[in-house]
Design a protein around this motif. Sequence first.
Motif, PDB file in Angstrom:
ATOM      1  N   TYR A 119     -11.273   4.272  -8.756  1.00 46.69           N
ATOM      2  CA  TYR A 119      -9.940   4.788  -9.071  1.00 46.69           C
ATOM      3  C   TYR A 119      -9.997   5.831 -10.178  1.00 46.69           C
TER       4      TYR A 119
ATOM      5  N   ASP B 289      -4.364   7.246 -11.973  1.00 50.13           N
ATOM      6  CA  ASP B 289      -3.855   6.700 -10.720  1.00 50.13           C
ATOM      7  C   ASP B 289      -3.780   5.177 -10.798  1.00 50.13           C
TER       8      ASP B 289
ATOM      9  N   TYR C 241       4.304   4.783   0.458  1.00 50.78           N
ATOM     10  CA  TYR C 241       3.005   5.348   0.818  1.00 50.78           C
ATOM     11  C   TYR C 241       2.366   5.970  -0.418  1.00 50.78           C
ATOM     12  N   TRP C 242       1.799   5.087  -1.228  1.00 52.92           N
ATOM     13  CA  TRP C 242       1.318   5.470  -2.550  1.00 52.92           C
ATOM     14  C   TRP C 242       0.208   6.504  -2.476  1.00 52.92           C
ATOM     15  N   SER C 243      -0.756   6.261  -1.606  1.00 53.56           N
ATOM     16  CA  SER C 243      -1.899   7.169  -1.497  1.00 53.56           C
ATOM     17  C   SER C 243      -2.508   6.951  -0.116  1.00 53.56           C
ATOM     18  N   ARG C 244      -3.477   7.777   0.225  1.00 53.17           N
ATOM     19  CA  ARG C 244      -4.135   7.551   1.518  1.00 53.17           C
ATOM     20  C   ARG C 244      -4.770   6.176   1.546  1.00 53.17           C
ATOM     21  N   ARG C 245      -5.139   5.707   0.385  1.00 54.95           N
ATOM     22  CA  ARG C 245      -5.837   4.425   0.300  1.00 54.95           C
ATOM     23  C   ARG C 245      -4.875   3.241   0.283  1.00 54.95           C
TER      24      ARG C 245
ATOM     25  N   GLU D 159       5.695  17.752  -7.475  1.00 51.46           N
ATOM     26  CA  GLU D 159       4.696  17.235  -8.418  1.00 51.46           C
ATOM     27  C   GLU D 159       4.395  18.246  -9.517  1.00 51.46           C
TER      28      GLU D 159
ATOM     29  N   ILE E 222       6.259  10.258  -3.856  1.00 51.67           N
ATOM     30  CA  ILE E 222       5.730   9.257  -2.929  1.00 51.67           C
ATOM     31  C   ILE E 222       6.682   9.101  -1.742  1.00 51.67           C
TER      32      ILE E 222
ATOM     33  N   MET F  49      -0.391   3.127 -10.517  1.00 52.01           N
ATOM     34  CA  MET F  49      -0.246   2.214  -9.392  1.00 52.01           C
ATOM     35  C   MET F  49       0.030   0.782  -9.863  1.00 52.01           C
TER      36      MET F  49
ATOM     37  N   GLU G 290     -10.964   3.660   0.752  1.00 52.91           N
ATOM     38  CA  GLU G 290     -10.129   4.337   1.739  1.00 52.91           C
ATOM     39  C   GLU G 290     -10.771   4.247   3.120  1.00 52.91           C
TER      40      GLU G 290
ATOM     41  N   ARG H  19       4.164  12.150  -9.746  1.00 52.98           N
ATOM     42  CA  ARG H  19       3.780  11.781  -8.383  1.00 52.98           C
ATOM     43  C   ARG H  19       5.036  11.686  -7.522  1.00 52.98           C
TER      44      ARG H  19
END
Lengths: 332, 332, 332, 332
Positions: free
Chosen positions: C291, C295, B154-158, B68, B146, C299, C330, B144
């Motif tokens: 957000y 991001d 798995y874009w983000s924890r969310r 990154e 991923i 996304m 999250e 980013r």
Amino acid sequence: MTWLSKSLMHTRGVARGAVGTTHELTEERQGVFHYTIGPYSQPVLHIKPGDRVIVDTRDAFDGKIQTEQDLPSAKLRVPFLNPQNGPIMIEGAEKGDVVAVYIESMLPRGANPRGTCCLIPRFGALTGTDFTAMLNDPLPEITRKIDLDEQGVYWSRRVTLPYRPHIGTLSLSPEIDSINSLTPDSHGGNMDVPDMGPGSITYLPVRSPGARLFIGDAHACQGDGEVCGTAVEYASRTTIHVDLIKSWAIDWPRLETEDQIMVIGSARPLEDATRIAYSELVLWMAKEYGYDKWDAYMMLSQCGKVRLGNFVDPKYSVAAGVEKKYLAPEAE
Amino acid sequence: MTWLSKSLMHTRGVARGAVGTTHELTEERQGVFHYTIGPYSQPVLHIKPGDRVIVDTRDAFDGKIQTEQDLPSAKLRVPFLNPQNGPIMIEGAEKGDVVAVYIESMLPRGANPRGTCCLIPRFGALTGTDFTAMLNDPLPEITRKIDLDEQGVYWSRRVTLPYRPHIGTLSLSPEIDSINSLTPDSHGGNMDVPDMGPGSITYLPVRSPGARLFIGDAHACQGDGEVCGTAVEYASRTTIHVDLIKSWAIDWPRLETEDQIMVIGSARPLEDATRIAYSELVLWMAKEYGYDKWDAYMMLSQCGKVRLGNFVDPKYSVAAGVEKKYLAPEAE
Amino acid sequence: MTWLSKSLMHTRGVARGAVGTTHELTEERQGVFHYTIGPYSQPVLHIKPGDRVIVDTRDAFDGKIQTEQDLPSAKLRVPFLNPQNGPIMIEGAEKGDVVAVYIESMLPRGANPRGTCCLIPRFGALTGTDFTAMLNDPLPEITRKIDLDEQGVYWSRRVTLPYRPHIGTLSLSPEIDSINSLTPDSHGGNMDVPDMGPGSITYLPVRSPGARLFIGDAHACQGDGEVCGTAVEYASRTTIHVDLIKSWAIDWPRLETEDQIMVIGSARPLEDATRIAYSELVLWMAKEYGYDKWDAYMMLSQCGKVRLGNFVDPKYSVAAGVEKKYLAPEAE
Amino acid sequence: MTWLSKSLMHTRGVARGAVGTTHELTEERQGVFHYTIGPYSQPVLHIKPGDRVIVDTRDAFDGKIQTEQDLPSAKLRVPFLNPQNGPIMIEGAEKGDVVAVYIESMLPRGANPRGTCCLIPRFGALTGTDFTAMLNDPLPEITRKIDLDEQGVYWSRRVTLPYRPHIGTLSLSPEIDSINSLTPDSHGGNMDVPDMGPGSITYLPVRSPGARLFIGDAHACQGDGEVCGTAVEYASRTTIHVDLIKSWAIDWPRLETEDQIMVIGSARPLEDATRIAYSELVLWMAKEYGYDKWDAYMMLSQCGKVRLGNFVDPKYSVAAGVEKKYLAPEAE
């Protein structure tokens, strides 16, 4: 002494305005004409900065439309349109340089010169086309042959137009792409800007070794936009003076005349072409003429000039300019 | 028996759905990747209609963005973006034919596969760009990385996005031009249509001998429009089944899935891309499905489907489709 | 309990989802229909937040096209197209608020309901029009009358389309302008987004006292883009539930369904409509869903959904959406 | 005797060039200025064909920007921009007629006249705007106050621009819509065409009883495109001579000067504005100047002139023209 001695070409070019050897690029010497502008074709000529070239250009129809009975759909085949002379290699030209092309003169060729204007099916600004696809029937297909000489273009019994020649297509090679000669872009190409006639200097960015200059598509006259899709297309004898400006980073073609500097943008939609042209002009004034960027932007809003080149080709071309008198440094 | 047996590929292709030899186009075999799609590059593979090819594609950044902290402006140089495998020569392909490419599968390559999404300066739909030139400061540059596998992105924890791979760039060679791999057009190119994933068949017009198939730009998933300019770009192992349909005159890429047929148009402005797609679809329905042209036009106004491919590249891509169930002949 | 109880309408509206009085806006009560959306017309109804209204809408041709022999050019006169019910005044609505319109149901009116689809000269996406002016002859003028009921739209002996009704035109008044009912813009208007059917909630910005709600243009079904210029236009009985959200600053219409939130942009060229929709969606996610702006932008490049509304009206409409499941906070 | 005696205004107007009563429309008499052009406002003046009106126009900022410290975002509020004088009722004007407006003179008002040029956030051609939505930060907000008189516009110590005044906004009322004074369309509106200065005649289509003439937005000078969004905006004393041409069906504004006739189209994208202008010009030449339609189209491709008006407003304006000398009948 003309304005040329103060031009960017003469003050920054390797040859400093001096005239070197004169080359002739006849049809015979050209041999194979090109329909795509790129790094993959065989050079026809090697010149030095400062050299002149007398180029015998063919008309955009390759001379195949001889009478008013010759219809484009019968005589022409895409993508073999708009034949180009070249590539001409310029000694010492490298990526990051600029080639300057001063057009000295443009003369009709042949004993009884005639130009050609065609209405081609699905081509032109006021009809559905391959890119602006419509289900309407196409317009009629029409061919006009027009007598012309250096005094005039004899459009009809009613109308004689002035002989105002210009070069429709002027290019250096892209770095790795090869682009058909109908399409303008940042390498030059089929811009169809009427200001690109005798007395003008065009500046093009070098992207491949030797620059690889292509030229063609002479017009005896042309209105703004070339609205029906074709100008008075003719075979010309065009004399150019070529120089090389080292290490001048420009992204789009630029044009200089006695009174103006211009930038030519090519894109669709038309506002994007205009944005490119004006935006590059703002940045040029800021970088080389001592203007604050925002002052340049606001001042062009009061005195900028726009010329519509083609708006019929796969990309449209727009030139934005400013008069040189506004670029002079502040008087003490 | 799947829908494939009734597909245009299986019913019209030279191989009639039969599977021939399977070839592997590894990175090693590919050797030099290509950034321009044209007739001037060296073939890497010769195949017969019906053959399968397992292609190891690189990501659109040529694998140069590893962390990154790797910024596009430091690692990438235009026009060397979006590397393509190929050209693959298809035996017997001639101008006027069509090559059919069925995507069997797309798998991530490597031990711990990761995709890459970048915010690149002056690139993307919601910022000034080289073609939509603005004087605003560019957006921030962001990279980013991923994690992804065949179960998810798995874009983000969310947020975990579904793994919905597709091929961004699929092309045959133009006749004489060579077009950078960022630009879509009637030859295919960088269309970025999410429907072009496993289970789809793409039909492309042949314009040069052997067709010269190029493929690359795998996306693990992508939203409509690829709005920030990049998808989840990744290195894939993509298996394609290739066939040849003789003498099928099509002007733009077509797509077939289990449920739909589609046409993909690429142009600017976006309405021109959409016009091309819908107009070709109307003409297709009239020519091959027994529709009156005006009935097709009016019916698509009630049930046509539009997918926005990219609207960030030099040309934008739009697919227009119709469900196959509406193409069945009238029941007796 | 449905998803509605968690909708923005029910959680933020003055009525909190409660249903108040039900009003009937019959043709008789409406009296004069409107062809322009603005602050200068006489209210036909005053309601409170939470009230329901059953609206009898006319078809976009004002019911003047009764048979397939009735041609638009003979029966219609610009600008008297697309009649609207309203204005309905909403108690307490002020500039800076938002009106929420939940569509409960849309039923065909009359004993033997029929829809109408016309090919109107110089109107539609695949023909020259008043704004995309061409010199080609117009397409043929055609009228189709189509039987329909809640089970289907009986397009032809060959094709039955699903009954998927939606409202084509939904508006609040601009502050000082009055805009014809054919044109969509930030006030709503003729957006023709197929998602705006039963089960959807539309959010519109209030710009004049009482909001002045207009509604009309029911479609029994419509493809993406409404490409020929008209959908299956019909007279509907449409039931809406209306609420008021105080002090919610939105610039463009928004749409909520069980699964998605969307923003609708209307502009030309089509990329500008799409830019508005996506840009507002990014800013919405940043402002109300926690957000980071960049991001959200990146996304949406992976999972954003685009629906083409009309691309035939004086401005084109595009909806950009994201699935609600990606908006959840999250998990701990 | 000037060219005016042969103009369309003098040869076709009800008053045949005769000058009637002279009215003064001072700020006091105007009272309330208008920000929307439509049929719903109170007339301020009733005149007869042939009458003159001396109009005191306000600048586009309503005079609220008095110093270079006055920022637009603090002083202005959308949609209350570009105040218009009027509506002026013209006796006998009915739908289907044309009102001709000859601009006699434009003088700066006040003791020490100054113009104003602003860089307004999210407004202008080279920045993201409300319609070309971008996520970039806006450009800086800048106000310039510029001294001017009838000899020049004193832009900076370095640059004096010529005083070349024109009227930016000139309109008749639409039939039922009311359109904000920032937007040009077929009723006229905010076209910002520099040719619309003293010595020009503008022809506008009448769509409501009495025509309802609005005028405002004087510019002391302006470049093609008004690229930063504002010209040198100033308060003017503008004298117009108004006449009525009965039963002349025109769809878009037309302009006549000593040398040219022009048509002004307003639309987005810019090519649509240009298409309207050129297409109407072709049809005009065919209908009133004895040209075959295709001959006119092809000839304009050789000699048509294009002027870019605004390309910053909600619709862009383009004028296409032809020199009158080419319209003369064939000599015997």
